[in-house]
Design a protein around this motif. Structure first.
Motif, mmCIF file in Angstrom:
data_model
loop_
_atom_site.group_PDB
_atom_site.id
_atom_site.type_symbol
_atom_site.label_atom_id
_atom_site.label_comp_id
_atom_site.label_asym_id
_atom_site.label_seq_id
_atom_site.Cartn_x
_atom_site.Cartn_y
_atom_site.Cartn_z
ATOM 1 N N TYR A 51 -22.370 6.280 -0.788
ATOM 2 C CA TYR A 51 -23.649 6.825 -1.259
ATOM 3 C C TYR A 51 -23.807 8.286 -0.860
ATOM 4 O O TYR A 51 -23.251 8.730 0.149
ATOM 5 N N LYS A 52 -24.610 8.987 -1.655
ATOM 6 C CA LYS A 52 -25.124 10.299 -1.263
ATOM 7 C C LYS A 52 -26.642 10.177 -1.288
ATOM 8 O O LYS A 52 -27.224 9.759 -2.293
ATOM 9 N N SER A 76 -29.003 16.669 2.227
ATOM 10 C CA SER A 76 -28.151 15.605 1.704
ATOM 11 C C SER A 76 -27.297 15.053 2.821
ATOM 12 O O SER A 76 -26.891 15.785 3.728
ATOM 13 N N GLU A 77 -27.032 13.764 2.725
ATOM 14 C CA GLU A 77 -26.143 13.123 3.696
ATOM 15 C C GLU A 77 -25.320 12.067 2.969
ATOM 16 O O GLU A 77 -25.831 11.364 2.105
ATOM 17 N N TYR A 78 -24.054 11.992 3.338
ATOM 18 C CA TYR A 78 -23.187 10.961 2.772
ATOM 19 C C TYR A 78 -23.234 9.732 3.670
ATOM 20 O O TYR A 78 -23.210 9.838 4.893
ATOM 21 N N SER A 98 -33.617 10.769 -3.395
ATOM 22 C CA SER A 98 -32.745 10.062 -4.335
ATOM 23 C C SER A 98 -31.543 9.479 -3.595
ATOM 24 O O SER A 98 -31.149 9.976 -2.542
ATOM 25 N N ILE A 99 -31.005 8.415 -4.174
ATOM 26 C CA ILE A 99 -29.787 7.789 -3.657
ATOM 27 C C ILE A 99 -28.815 7.690 -4.820
ATOM 28 O O ILE A 99 -29.141 7.139 -5.865
ATOM 29 N N GLY A 106 -13.946 9.166 -9.038
ATOM 30 C CA GLY A 106 -14.051 9.905 -10.278
ATOM 31 C C GLY A 106 -15.465 10.325 -10.626
ATOM 32 O O GLY A 106 -15.676 11.180 -11.482
ATOM 33 N N GLU A 107 -16.466 9.750 -9.979
ATOM 34 C CA GLU A 107 -17.859 10.127 -10.226
ATOM 35 C C GLU A 107 -18.276 11.349 -9.428
ATOM 36 O O GLU A 107 -19.315 11.925 -9.680
ATOM 37 N N MET A 108 -17.479 11.720 -8.461
ATOM 38 C CA MET A 108 -17.804 12.904 -7.666
ATOM 39 C C MET A 108 -17.321 14.147 -8.402
ATOM 40 O O MET A 108 -16.272 14.119 -9.046
#
Length: 166
Positions: A51-52, A76-78, A98-99, A106-108
């Motif tokens: 998650y981010k 932001s935090e991962y 937001s999360i 591939g979504e990054m």
């Protein structure tokens, strides 16, 4: 092992259960066909976040410099798993904006991938090791072998400890 061209082999898969399955298959390959790589400490797993979280810390929200807007107080935090996300949510000082759940690497975008999993300065690697070779061999044979009944029994006995990613 003396002819290795690289010091590390890093397995990098998605942070979800599918990625864990692919990682297990690759580790089985190395364990069965090149165990000396594991014994010599050459195999690593990259640990990407799941998650981010974009959030505003309520304690620090009022500490923005004059002239800056609310956007400057958003951080932001991962987060690497559901347990960490739940812990983050329980922190009353964090107002979650937001999360984002990553279905896969591939979504990054390129910057996020570099920051979380590729940059040697900030990435998290777990060195693969075997503390009990007999147990490792037994479990690998049970779970990855062609004999189905022992695998089924193992899964039935251990299922109560599973954390589902659904």
């Amino acid at each position: 092992i003396t002819k290795l061209r690289y010091d590390k082999i890093i397995i990098l898969t998605d942070a979800d259960v599918d990625g864990a399955h692919i990682s297990t298959l690759l580790l089985t390959f190395f364990y069965r066909f090149m165990p000396e790589l594991i014994y010599e400490g050459k195999i690593y797993r990259g640990l990407p976040p799941l998650y981010k979280v974009d959030f505003e810390n309520k304690k620090n929200a009022g500490n923005t410099k004059k002239g800056r807007g609310k956007k400057d107080s958003i951080q932001s935090e991962y987060v690497f798993n559901d347990f960490e996300l739940e812990k983050f949510r329980k922190n009353k000082d964090n107002k979650i904006i937001s999360i984002q759940r990553y279905k896969g690497l591939g979504e990054m975008d390129a910057e996020q991938l570099w920051e979380t999993t590729l940059n040697p300065e900030s990435r998290i690697l777990a060195q693969v090791s075997i503390s009990d070779t007999v147990e490792a061999d037994d479990i690998t044979t049970t779970l990855m072998g062609s004999n189905v009944p022992p695998r089924r029994q193992f899964i039935m006995e251990e299922a109560k400890y599973a954390t589902l990613d659904v």
